[in-house]
Design an enzyme around this catalytic site. Structure first.
Site, PDB file in Angstrom:
ATOM      1  N   GLU A 118       0.785  -1.207  -0.094  1.00 36.61           N
ATOM      2  CA  GLU A 118      -0.021  -0.230  -0.191  1.00 36.61           C
ATOM      3  C   GLU A 118       0.775   1.218   0.003  1.00 36.61           C
ATOM      4  OE1 GLU A 118      -2.163  -0.504   3.836  1.00 36.61           O
ATOM      5  OE2 GLU A 118      -3.788  -1.760   2.791  1.00 36.61           O
ATOM      6  N   LYS A 120       2.343   4.556   1.772  1.00 37.67           N
ATOM      7  CA  LYS A 120       2.385   5.121   3.114  1.00 37.67           C
ATOM      8  C   LYS A 120       2.061   6.749   2.951  1.00 37.67           C
ATOM      9  CE  LYS A 120       5.264   5.057   7.074  1.00 37.67           C
ATOM     10  NZ  LYS A 120       4.810   6.311   7.805  1.00 37.67           N
ATOM     11  N   ASP A 122       1.487  10.497   4.069  1.00 38.93           N
ATOM     12  CA  ASP A 122       2.153  11.199   4.868  1.00 38.93           C
ATOM     13  C   ASP A 122       1.248  12.343   5.401  1.00 38.93           C
ATOM     14  OD1 ASP A 122       4.414  12.257   6.397  1.00 38.93           O
ATOM     15  OD2 ASP A 122       5.276  12.976   4.702  1.00 38.93           O
ATOM     16  N   TYR A 227      -6.772   2.841   6.021  1.00 43.05           N
ATOM     17  CA  TYR A 227      -6.278   1.708   5.680  1.00 43.05           C
ATOM     18  C   TYR A 227      -6.165   0.468   6.934  1.00 43.05           C
ATOM     19  CZ  TYR A 227      -3.005   5.071   8.345  1.00 43.05           C
ATOM     20  OH  TYR A 227      -2.604   5.829   9.097  1.00 43.05           O
ATOM     21  N   LYS A 315      10.349   3.175   3.429  1.00 43.91           N
ATOM     22  CA  LYS A 315      10.336   4.481   3.469  1.00 43.91           C
ATOM     23  C   LYS A 315      11.235   5.271   2.144  1.00 43.91           C
ATOM     24  CE  LYS A 315      10.170   7.321   6.515  1.00 43.91           C
ATOM     25  NZ  LYS A 315       9.203   8.058   7.573  1.00 43.91           N
ATOM     26  N   CYS A 409      45.687  26.904  -4.783  1.00 42.67           N
ATOM     27  CA  CYS A 409      44.936  25.659  -4.254  1.00 42.67           C
ATOM     28  C   CYS A 409      45.302  25.352  -3.118  1.00 42.67           C
ATOM     29  CB  CYS A 409      46.001  24.694  -5.242  1.00 42.67           C
ATOM     30  SG  CYS A 409      45.713  22.916  -4.925  1.00 42.67           S
ATOM     31  N   CYS A 412      48.662  22.505  -2.948  1.00 48.34           N
ATOM     32  CA  CYS A 412      50.030  22.963  -3.573  1.00 48.34           C
ATOM     33  C   CYS A 412      50.340  24.437  -3.330  1.00 48.34           C
ATOM     34  CB  CYS A 412      50.509  22.315  -4.763  1.00 48.34           C
ATOM     35  SG  CYS A 412      49.144  23.107  -6.313  1.00 48.34           S
ATOM     36  N   CYS A 427      43.133  23.134 -10.143  1.00 49.59           N
ATOM     37  CA  CYS A 427      44.612  23.412  -9.934  1.00 49.59           C
ATOM     38  C   CYS A 427      44.899  22.522 -11.264  1.00 49.59           C
ATOM     39  CB  CYS A 427      45.031  22.457  -8.794  1.00 49.59           C
ATOM     40  SG  CYS A 427      46.586  22.471  -8.519  1.00 49.59           S
ATOM     41  N   CYS A 432      50.810  18.444  -7.998  1.00 49.72           N
ATOM     42  CA  CYS A 432      49.944  18.754  -7.083  1.00 49.72           C
ATOM     43  C   CYS A 432      49.542  17.477  -6.130  1.00 49.72           C
ATOM     44  CB  CYS A 432      48.658  19.396  -7.278  1.00 49.72           C
ATOM     45  SG  CYS A 432      47.417  19.515  -5.910  1.00 49.72           S
TER      46      CYS A 432
END
Ligand code: IVH
Length: 690
Positions: A118, A120, A122, A227, A315, A409, A412, A427, A432
């Protein structure tokens, strides 16, 4: 004696404080203080405002929220039967486990159990009592034991029958919902009237249901779906689905979705179907509910203190939640791309704790106008990686600070570049340390070479010590065995395991080794595609852009990127070295299904792997459809793990012909799901093509 200024300040502070509590209460369903504390503050403000009416603002909370919160003093009614909740699950595996638990509780005596699937809803749950066919009371869930008497408001909901088609005495449970189509209009009206808006239709439904004035309920046009028929057996009903039909016959509105299913494969398909189809419904759903249809078995299966064991909620991934953005870390990816990562106050979102979220790039920060210190909404994108959606600007207090993009960066120090027309900062320093580290971490990751034991801390250490300069050096680590053992926390055992994992990685399938090379736009699924078509890396390296484009699903971006990779000296040197080391670059036999793959978004695909992620598999006996190595590869490709023996950790034992002691052992444990090879294939569903 307090000065007037002090009193004025006190009133303003109280007003602000109460407004904030009320905002959280109504918009987020979150109580920042207890009801008692809230009432105390409101009372204090009321008294002060009565004494000093000149400081009473027009939009003071004593006026705006007076009727909705302060007076929610409905009569309490104890439920005849407690209103239980449902155990939550978040993936099909949990649902399979649930059905297995039921089989076990019933001693496997029922062949094919039938489950009702079924929607659910909310909203706000409600229990209605009818006597001789007449509606007598309507009670909210409350704490499950006692709820609030909202009968008058229930009378104001048109779709709820006040008189039933049969003169029976009964109790029915369902959900009061706020139609999505009416929700926006309600908020517009509330805004115009200076009231707080409701964050979602669920809050609107439960807020409206607790209105003192039933007229307001009538105006807002709440709706209700049912339900659950309490004690259905007294009406000679044997199954839940029949009870739903009976409710419809009596005049109750139901969602019309009560699908009877016996296979978990179908269950998964229908859940996926509804996860998309629900968008078209005029009410919110946050998942599916799965109930064992045969009610005669319910008592035997029983209940935990909070929920029945014969039903489970599946869920859907929660959409959004709010938390505080504490700061930004600028991350350097393996391609040199700089990504701002949001450091968040920890929150839970659909079952996982979240402390960090992606912000993509600096333009996005600007566009969304996000500041450090903001309360922000986060959501899971493609249902895995959390992302920052937007700030809640209304909650700013002036202490928030602007986020500045870095010039250099962070790893580096080289000045960052921004390619024409592209939003990403990059970068471009080939040496690096962050880029090299990222490349190595990607290479050893589970989906690539699967070398466990080379986590980011260790890689960093090896880089610093000069043991590794590029991915090929990983295979020379065995020459440093003695030094490695000496390194702190890296005893003999872990080095042995690491070196073993490194050796084993040489046998990884071609699609994995290709993926490990880190070619731009070549994720797991494209790697599979390329591996299958090219058969080996030498063929792939020879392909022109045009040839690459003839491969289904390969577009310009991928084709150019692959071509460029194999026509760059630096990558060719690496590939040649890896070939010499003995890494497998030839295609073996099966492939992961690449359906639905979109070139734009590889992550689309990953969410589907969830059903295997973290689960432990073991195969025993002779497999007829797969080679043992290939079947293990399937498990790994889908995010599972292969174990070598039966233990408590094992989730699935796949049993082929002539299985021996492993099967006995797994049965004795009672916690292992035992599947045939066919059932395993079913579990993989359309994730694999054979
Ligand atoms: S059955 C004993 N069916 O979900 C089982 N509940 O998390 C009684 N809900 O409190 C509940 N849709 O408010 C059931 N189709 C559905 C439902 C549903 C929504 C709500 C209900 C319940 C909560 C449990």
């Amino acid at each position: 004696m307090e000065s007037l200024d002090t009193i004025k300040e006190k009133i303003i502070n109280l007003q602000d404080e109460i407004k904030k509590y009320s905002y959280y209460y109504y918009s987020k369903n979150e109580s920042l203080v207890s009801d008692v504390e809230f009432d105390k503050k409101l009372k204090e403000l009321e008294e002060l405002e009565n004494k000093y009416p000149e400081f009473k603002a027009e939009n003071s909370p004593t006026i705006t929220i007076g009727s909705s919160l302060k007076d929610t003093k409905f009569r309490k009614i104890t439920h005849k039967r407690p209103m239980l909740s449902l155990t939550n699950s978040y993936n099909i595996h949990d649902v399979i486990d649930f059905s297995e638990r039921i089989n076990k509780l019933l001693n496997y005596k029922n062949d094919k159990l039938c489950y009702a699937l079924e929607l659910k809803l909310d909203g706000a749950s409600i229990s209605l009592q009818y006597e001789d066919g007449k509606l007598i009371t309507g009670v909210t869930r409350g704490d499950g034991i006692e709820g609030e008497d909202v009968t008058e408001n229930i009378y104001a909901i048109k779709s709820i029958p006040k008189i039933l088609k049969e003169k029976i005495t009964m109790e029915v449970r369902g959900e009061i919902i706020f139609p999505k189509s009416k929700f926006i209009k309600l908020n517009e009206k509330r805004l115009a009237e200076g009231e707080d808006v409701f964050a979602n239709p669920r809050n609107a439904a439960s807020g409206t249901l607790r209105q003192i004035d039933a007229q307001v309920v009538a105006e807002r046009e709440l709706d209700a779906y049912f339900y659950f028929l309490v004690d259905a057996k007294k009406f000679n009903i044997e199954t839940h689905s029949e009870s739903i039909s009976y409710l419809e016959k009596l005049g109750f509105q139901t969602t019309g979705v009560c699908e009877l299913l016996t296979s978990m494969n179908d269950m998964e398909k229908r859940i996926l179907y509804w996860e998309n189809a629900r968008e078209a419904l005029d009410y919110e759903t946050d998942g599916m509910v799965i109930k064992l249809d045969n009610m005669n078995l319910w008592e035997e299966i029983g209940y935990t203190t909070k929920s029945p064991r014969w039903a489970i909620a599946y869920k859907f991934q929660a959409k959004q939640i709010s938390t505080v953005l504490m700061g930004i870390t600028w991350q350097v990816g393996r391609t040199g791309k700089i990504t701002p990562v949001a450091e968040l106050e920890e929150v839970e979102l659909s079952g996982s704790k979240i402390k960090r979220a992606s912000l993509h790039n600096t333009d996005e920060i600007l566009r969304k106008d996000i500041k450090i210190g903001d309360r922000v909404f986060i959501e899971k994108a493609a249902e895995i990686i959390p992302q920052v959606v937007s700030p809640i600007k209304e909650l700013r207090n002036g202490s928030e600070s602007v986020i500045d993009a870095p010039i250099n960066c962070p790893s580096c120090g080289q000045v960052l570049e921004r390619e024409e027309g592209l939003v990403d900062l990059k970068c471009v320093n080939p040496i690096c340390p962050a880029i090299i580290q990222g490349t190595i971490e990607y290479f050893v990751s589970r989906d690539a070479m699967n070398i466990s034991g080379l986590g980011s801390k260790i890689v960093e250490k090896f880089l610093k010590l000069g043991y590794i300069k590029d991915v090929t050096d990983i295979y020379n680590l065995k020459n440093h065995r003695e030094e490695l053992v000496e390194l702190d926390k890296m005893g003999e055992k872990s080095i042995t395991n690491l070196l073993e994992a490194i050796e084993n990685s040489k046998k990884r399938s071609y699609s994995k080794t290709l993926y490990a090379l880190g070619i731009q736009y070549v994720g797991k699924f494209v790697a599979n595609l390329l591996a299958k078509k090219s058969k080996n890396i030498d063929n792939l390296a020879q392909m022109s852009v045009e040839e690459l484009l003839t491969i289904d699903e390969v577009g310009n971006k991928i084709a150019s990127s692959v071509y460029e990779f194999f026509n760059t000296e630096k990558s060719l040197i690496i590939v040649e070295k890896l070939k010499k080391i003995g890494i497998n670059f030839s295609y073996a036999g099966f492939e992961i299904n690449e359906e639905n793959y979109s070139e734009e978004n590889e992550t689309n695909k990953h969410k589907e792997d969830d059903i295997f992620i973290g689960k432990k598999f073991l195969f025993t006996g002779k497999m007829t459809r797969f080679k043992r190595e290939d079947i293990k590869d399937i498990v790994e490709s889908l995010g599972g793990e292969n174990l070598s023996g039966v233990s408590k950790k094992l989730d699935y034992l796949i049993v082929g012909d002539d299985a021996g002691s492993k099967l006995e052992k797994a049965r004795a444990l009672g916690t292992v799901t035992i599947l045939s090879e066919e059932e395993f294939i079913n579990l993989c569903g359309d994730k694999i093509k054979i």
